[in-house]
Design an enzyme around this catalytic site. Sequence first.
Site, PDB file in Angstrom:
ATOM      1  N   ASP A  34       0.846  -1.185   0.000  1.00 25.26           N
ATOM      2  CA  ASP A  34       0.000   0.000   0.000  1.00 25.26           C
ATOM      3  C   ASP A  34       0.885   1.239   0.000  1.00 25.26           C
ATOM      4  O   ASP A  34       1.920   1.258   0.690  1.00 25.26           O
ATOM      5  CB  ASP A  34      -0.908  -0.001   1.240  1.00 25.26           C
ATOM      6  CG  ASP A  34      -2.141   0.871   1.068  1.00 25.26           C
ATOM      7  OD1 ASP A  34      -1.978   2.094   0.912  1.00 25.26           O
ATOM      8  OD2 ASP A  34      -3.260   0.334   1.108  1.00 25.26           O
ATOM      9  N   SER A 127     -16.877  -2.683  -9.435  1.00 24.94           N
ATOM     10  CA  SER A 127     -17.911  -1.920  -8.755  1.00 24.94           C
ATOM     11  C   SER A 127     -19.216  -1.963  -9.527  1.00 24.94           C
ATOM     12  O   SER A 127     -19.236  -2.074 -10.761  1.00 24.94           O
ATOM     13  CB  SER A 127     -17.449  -0.469  -8.612  1.00 24.94           C
ATOM     14  OG  SER A 127     -18.506   0.384  -8.245  1.00 24.94           O
ATOM     15  N   TYR A 152     -14.672   7.793 -11.989  1.00 24.48           N
ATOM     16  CA  TYR A 152     -14.389   6.606 -11.168  1.00 24.48           C
ATOM     17  C   TYR A 152     -15.007   5.365 -11.803  1.00 24.48           C
ATOM     18  O   TYR A 152     -14.345   4.339 -11.974  1.00 24.48           O
ATOM     19  CB  TYR A 152     -14.947   6.805  -9.754  1.00 24.48           C
ATOM     20  CG  TYR A 152     -15.065   5.524  -8.961  1.00 24.48           C
ATOM     21  CD1 TYR A 152     -13.938   4.919  -8.419  1.00 24.48           C
ATOM     22  CD2 TYR A 152     -16.300   4.909  -8.771  1.00 24.48           C
ATOM     23  CE1 TYR A 152     -14.039   3.726  -7.704  1.00 24.48           C
ATOM     24  CE2 TYR A 152     -16.413   3.726  -8.065  1.00 24.48           C
ATOM     25  CZ  TYR A 152     -15.281   3.137  -7.538  1.00 24.48           C
ATOM     26  OH  TYR A 152     -15.384   1.953  -6.845  1.00 24.48           O
ATOM     27  N   LYS A 156     -13.315   1.762 -13.676  1.00 22.04           N
ATOM     28  CA  LYS A 156     -13.661   0.376 -13.377  1.00 22.04           C
ATOM     29  C   LYS A 156     -14.033  -0.375 -14.652  1.00 22.04           C
ATOM     30  O   LYS A 156     -13.661  -1.537 -14.853  1.00 22.04           O
ATOM     31  CB  LYS A 156     -14.804   0.317 -12.358  1.00 22.04           C
ATOM     32  CG  LYS A 156     -14.441   0.829 -10.969  1.00 22.04           C
ATOM     33  CD  LYS A 156     -13.329   0.003 -10.341  1.00 22.04           C
ATOM     34  CE  LYS A 156     -13.035   0.435  -8.908  1.00 22.04           C
ATOM     35  NZ  LYS A 156     -11.940  -0.345  -8.282  1.00 22.04           N
ATOM     36  N   TYR A 180     -18.802  -5.215  -6.734  1.00 23.69           N
ATOM     37  CA  TYR A 180     -19.535  -5.097  -5.492  1.00 23.69           C
ATOM     38  C   TYR A 180     -20.172  -3.740  -5.330  1.00 23.69           C
ATOM     39  O   TYR A 180     -19.881  -2.804  -6.049  1.00 23.69           O
ATOM     40  CB  TYR A 180     -18.712  -5.510  -4.283  1.00 23.69           C
ATOM     41  CG  TYR A 180     -17.284  -5.102  -4.213  1.00 23.69           C
ATOM     42  CD1 TYR A 180     -16.296  -5.992  -4.598  1.00 23.69           C
ATOM     43  CD2 TYR A 180     -16.927  -3.867  -3.729  1.00 23.69           C
ATOM     44  CE1 TYR A 180     -14.968  -5.638  -4.486  1.00 23.69           C
ATOM     45  CE2 TYR A 180     -15.610  -3.512  -3.611  1.00 23.69           C
ATOM     46  CZ  TYR A 180     -14.622  -4.400  -4.003  1.00 23.69           C
ATOM     47  OH  TYR A 180     -13.317  -4.034  -3.888  1.00 23.69           O
ATOM     48  N   PHE A 181     -21.076  -3.734  -4.362  1.00 20.11           N
ATOM     49  CA  PHE A 181     -22.028  -2.647  -4.298  1.00 20.11           C
ATOM     50  C   PHE A 181     -21.595  -1.647  -3.229  1.00 20.11           C
ATOM     51  O   PHE A 181     -20.644  -0.912  -3.442  1.00 20.11           O
ATOM     52  CB  PHE A 181     -23.443  -3.230  -4.164  1.00 20.11           C
ATOM     53  CG  PHE A 181     -23.902  -3.806  -5.492  1.00 20.11           C
ATOM     54  CD1 PHE A 181     -24.928  -3.203  -6.202  1.00 20.11           C
ATOM     55  CD2 PHE A 181     -23.267  -4.894  -6.076  1.00 20.11           C
ATOM     56  CE1 PHE A 181     -25.312  -3.680  -7.453  1.00 20.11           C
ATOM     57  CE2 PHE A 181     -23.638  -5.388  -7.313  1.00 20.11           C
ATOM     58  CZ  PHE A 181     -24.658  -4.779  -7.997  1.00 20.11           C
ATOM     59  N   ASN A 182     -22.155  -1.575  -2.079  1.00 18.38           N
ATOM     60  CA  ASN A 182     -21.807  -0.528  -1.118  1.00 18.38           C
ATOM     61  C   ASN A 182     -21.327  -1.148   0.189  1.00 18.38           C
ATOM     62  O   ASN A 182     -22.138  -1.442   1.073  1.00 18.38           O
ATOM     63  CB  ASN A 182     -23.012   0.382  -0.867  1.00 18.38           C
ATOM     64  CG  ASN A 182     -23.391   1.174  -2.094  1.00 18.38           C
ATOM     65  OD1 ASN A 182     -24.001   0.629  -3.011  1.00 18.38           O
ATOM     66  ND2 ASN A 182     -23.023   2.437  -2.142  1.00 18.38           N
ATOM     67  N   ASN A 202     -17.872   8.659   1.798  1.00 19.73           N
ATOM     68  CA  ASN A 202     -18.873   7.602   1.831  1.00 19.73           C
ATOM     69  C   ASN A 202     -19.890   7.870   2.938  1.00 19.73           C
ATOM     70  O   ASN A 202     -19.599   8.545   3.934  1.00 19.73           O
ATOM     71  CB  ASN A 202     -18.214   6.232   2.034  1.00 19.73           C
ATOM     72  CG  ASN A 202     -17.380   5.828   0.826  1.00 19.73           C
ATOM     73  OD1 ASN A 202     -17.637   6.259  -0.292  1.00 19.73           O
ATOM     74  ND2 ASN A 202     -16.367   5.010   1.060  1.00 19.73           N
ATOM     75  N   ARG A 298     -26.214  15.038  -5.948  1.00 18.28           N
ATOM     76  CA  ARG A 298     -24.766  15.080  -6.129  1.00 18.28           C
ATOM     77  C   ARG A 298     -24.401  14.520  -7.506  1.00 18.28           C
ATOM     78  O   ARG A 298     -24.934  13.496  -7.927  1.00 18.28           O
ATOM     79  CB  ARG A 298     -24.107  14.247  -5.029  1.00 18.28           C
ATOM     80  CG  ARG A 298     -22.598  14.235  -5.049  1.00 18.28           C
ATOM     81  CD  ARG A 298     -22.053  13.507  -3.839  1.00 18.28           C
ATOM     82  NE  ARG A 298     -22.537  12.124  -3.777  1.00 18.28           N
ATOM     83  CZ  ARG A 298     -22.180  11.258  -2.834  1.00 18.28           C
ATOM     84  NH1 ARG A 298     -21.362  11.636  -1.862  1.00 18.28           N
ATOM     85  NH2 ARG A 298     -22.656  10.025  -2.846  1.00 18.28           N
ATOM     86  N   ASP A 301     -24.215  10.446  -9.004  1.00 13.79           N
ATOM     87  CA  ASP A 301     -25.075   9.481  -8.314  1.00 13.79           C
ATOM     88  C   ASP A 301     -26.178   8.990  -9.245  1.00 13.79           C
ATOM     89  O   ASP A 301     -26.771   9.772  -9.993  1.00 13.79           O
ATOM     90  CB  ASP A 301     -25.719  10.110  -7.077  1.00 13.79           C
ATOM     91  CG  ASP A 301     -24.767  10.211  -5.903  1.00 13.79           C
ATOM     92  OD1 ASP A 301     -23.748   9.504  -5.915  1.00 13.79           O
ATOM     93  OD2 ASP A 301     -25.041  10.995  -4.976  1.00 13.79           O
TER      94      ASP A 301
END
Length: 342
Positions: A34, A127, A152, A156, A180-182, A202, A298, A301
């Site tokens: 990282d 995502s 973003y 992906k 994947y979702f949230n 987030n 926003r 979204d």
Amino acid sequence: MKKGSVLVLGGAGYIGTHTVVELVGAGYGAVIADSLSNSEASAVEGVRRITGVDVPFEQVDACDEKALRGLFERYPFDAAIHFAAFKAVGESVDDPLKYYRNNLTSFMNLCSLMREFGRPGILFSSSATVYGEADVLPVTERSPRMPAASPYGKTKQVAEDILQDCCAAYDGMRGIALRYFNPIGAHPSALIGELPRGVPQNLVPYITQTAAGVRPCLSIFGNDYDTPDGTCLRDYIDVVDLARAHVAAVERMVQGRMKSSYEVFNIGTGRPVSVLELVEGFEKANGVEVPHKFAPRRAGDVPAVWADTELAAKELGWQAERPLEETLRTAWAWEKHLRGME
């Protein structure tokens, strides 16, 4: 006996740390790499405390091909997971070059080195944003990828294409993209969790910080969407459940059970929850108040997206298990741990 080892790029981040814990628990070795540009070294110590294993950590920027090559020369891992992406939708709209440069360069470096060193298995952290504003809900893996609503999301989509093309072109290369979702919540130990820098991008960290008094008020972006209560609908998945999905996908790769060289799976709960429902659910689960107000929509979204998870259940033998109420309790326990609250 170790089953093998996995390189986890972005492994000090939110999803990365939880995935390393689950990998170690399942008998795998792990190497955390990282840059710490959006994470903290303390998260690695949390992983070590939970697992009781001195998991190797290397501070490496995956965009630095030479530095990344050094990991390949030092560690004999069998598979790699790419979490090394910036992930804030709003920020990507404001600064698209930052997202294209980091998210795609880091991923292409990984693919190139995996091919060069003969390490076949790449697991990509994708995502639900790749579905854009879907015409039919819930989305399945066969749902068309719609134009992404943010840079973003575009990174992906492009990274998925890169992985698919590499798996088609290079003998022996295998890849799985998990859409994947949230992800929300934290490890039950409250030793690791989401650790945003500055103002959270987030929803749940903003909820917990508001409940803790760090933020005066939560803004809910948009209450005029075509949804039951006017706020966006999302598929909120517990981060530990999500981490277990990565273990299942790694096992599918290393055990040679993939049905094609490139596969895609939705990782969610299959249950839509509105932003307002989530806020109210957090208040009820934890007995705390979250001051909130409605704000304009926003950029980036989409009104609603949630997953059809049948394929993951069938092929990976995985499904989400943790109740939302329990997940929201772990999120609050983590926030209290960070703030030294009782």
